[in-house]
Motif scaffolding. Structure first.
Motif, PDB file in Angstrom:
ATOM      1  N   ARG A   1       3.108  10.234  -9.865  1.00  0.00           N
ATOM      2  CA  ARG A   1       2.279  10.653 -11.002  1.00  0.00           C
ATOM      3  C   ARG A   1       1.708  12.057 -10.780  1.00  0.00           C
ATOM      4  O   ARG A   1       1.717  12.895 -11.678  1.00  0.00           O
ATOM      5  N   LEU A   2       1.234  12.310  -9.590  1.00  0.00           N
ATOM      6  CA  LEU A   2       0.624  13.606  -9.263  1.00  0.00           C
ATOM      7  C   LEU A   2       1.626  14.754  -9.366  1.00  0.00           C
ATOM      8  O   LEU A   2       1.317  15.819  -9.903  1.00  0.00           O
TER       9      LEU A   2
ATOM     10  N   ARG B   1       3.690   5.689  -5.804  1.00  0.00           N
ATOM     11  CA  ARG B   1       3.478   5.825  -7.250  1.00  0.00           C
ATOM     12  C   ARG B   1       2.415   6.870  -7.555  1.00  0.00           C
ATOM     13  O   ARG B   1       2.545   7.627  -8.520  1.00  0.00           O
ATOM     14  N   GLU B   2       1.362   6.943  -6.747  1.00  0.00           N
ATOM     15  CA  GLU B   2       0.319   7.960  -6.935  1.00  0.00           C
ATOM     16  C   GLU B   2       0.918   9.357  -6.844  1.00  0.00           C
ATOM     17  O   GLU B   2       0.630  10.223  -7.675  1.00  0.00           O
ATOM     18  N   PHE B   3       1.753   9.589  -5.831  1.00  0.00           N
ATOM     19  CA  PHE B   3       2.369  10.905  -5.666  1.00  0.00           C
ATOM     20  C   PHE B   3       3.368  11.204  -6.774  1.00  0.00           C
ATOM     21  O   PHE B   3       3.487  12.350  -7.211  1.00  0.00           O
TER      22      PHE B   3
ATOM     23  N   GLU C   1       0.827  -1.210   0.000  1.00  0.00           N
ATOM     24  CA  GLU C   1       0.000   0.000   0.000  1.00  0.00           C
ATOM     25  C   GLU C   1       0.862   1.261   0.000  1.00  0.00           C
ATOM     26  O   GLU C   1       0.552   2.235  -0.687  1.00  0.00           O
TER      27      GLU C   1
ATOM     28  N   ARG D   1       2.234   1.725  -3.469  1.00  0.00           N
ATOM     29  CA  ARG D   1       1.155   2.181  -4.354  1.00  0.00           C
ATOM     30  C   ARG D   1       0.927   3.686  -4.153  1.00  0.00           C
ATOM     31  O   ARG D   1       0.792   4.442  -5.110  1.00  0.00           O
ATOM     32  N   LYS D   2       0.917   4.114  -2.904  1.00  0.00           N
ATOM     33  CA  LYS D   2       0.737   5.534  -2.590  1.00  0.00           C
ATOM     34  C   LYS D   2       1.911   6.347  -3.136  1.00  0.00           C
ATOM     35  O   LYS D   2       1.728   7.450  -3.655  1.00  0.00           O
TER      36      LYS D   2
END
Length: 83
Positions: A78-79, A74-76, A68, A71-72
């Motif tokens: 991309r953001l 990778r989200e940041f 998790e 995954r978080k």
């Protein structure tokens, strides 16, 4: 007590950012900077004379699994990739 897991952002003086995660919440951890890349970004003595690096915690959890957290992270990435 569970270890806090974090996603963080490091901002260099030239505006470049690095997003990473730390599963141990070590205050001393700043990712794995590559000396040759940093030297290329700060080629002169004047550019190296004084610099501050900022480390900011973007997200934290004491319950998230390692997957998790990644995954978080990778989200940041991309953001914040457009910065």
């Amino acid at each position: 007590m569970a270890c806090m897991k974090i996603v963080y952002k490091v901002t260099w003086p030239n505006g470049k950012i690095y997003v990473g995660s730390d599963l141990t919440d070590s205050i001393a951890y700043f990712g794995s900077p590559q000396a040759l890349l940093i030297e290329a970004d700060f080629p002169t003595r004047a550019s190296r004379r004084r610099m501050s690096v900022c480390r900011e915690i973007l997200w934290e959890s004491d319950k998230a699994t390692d997957a998790e957290v990644r995954r978080k992270e990778r989200e940041f990435i991309r953001l914040l990739g457009g910065q």
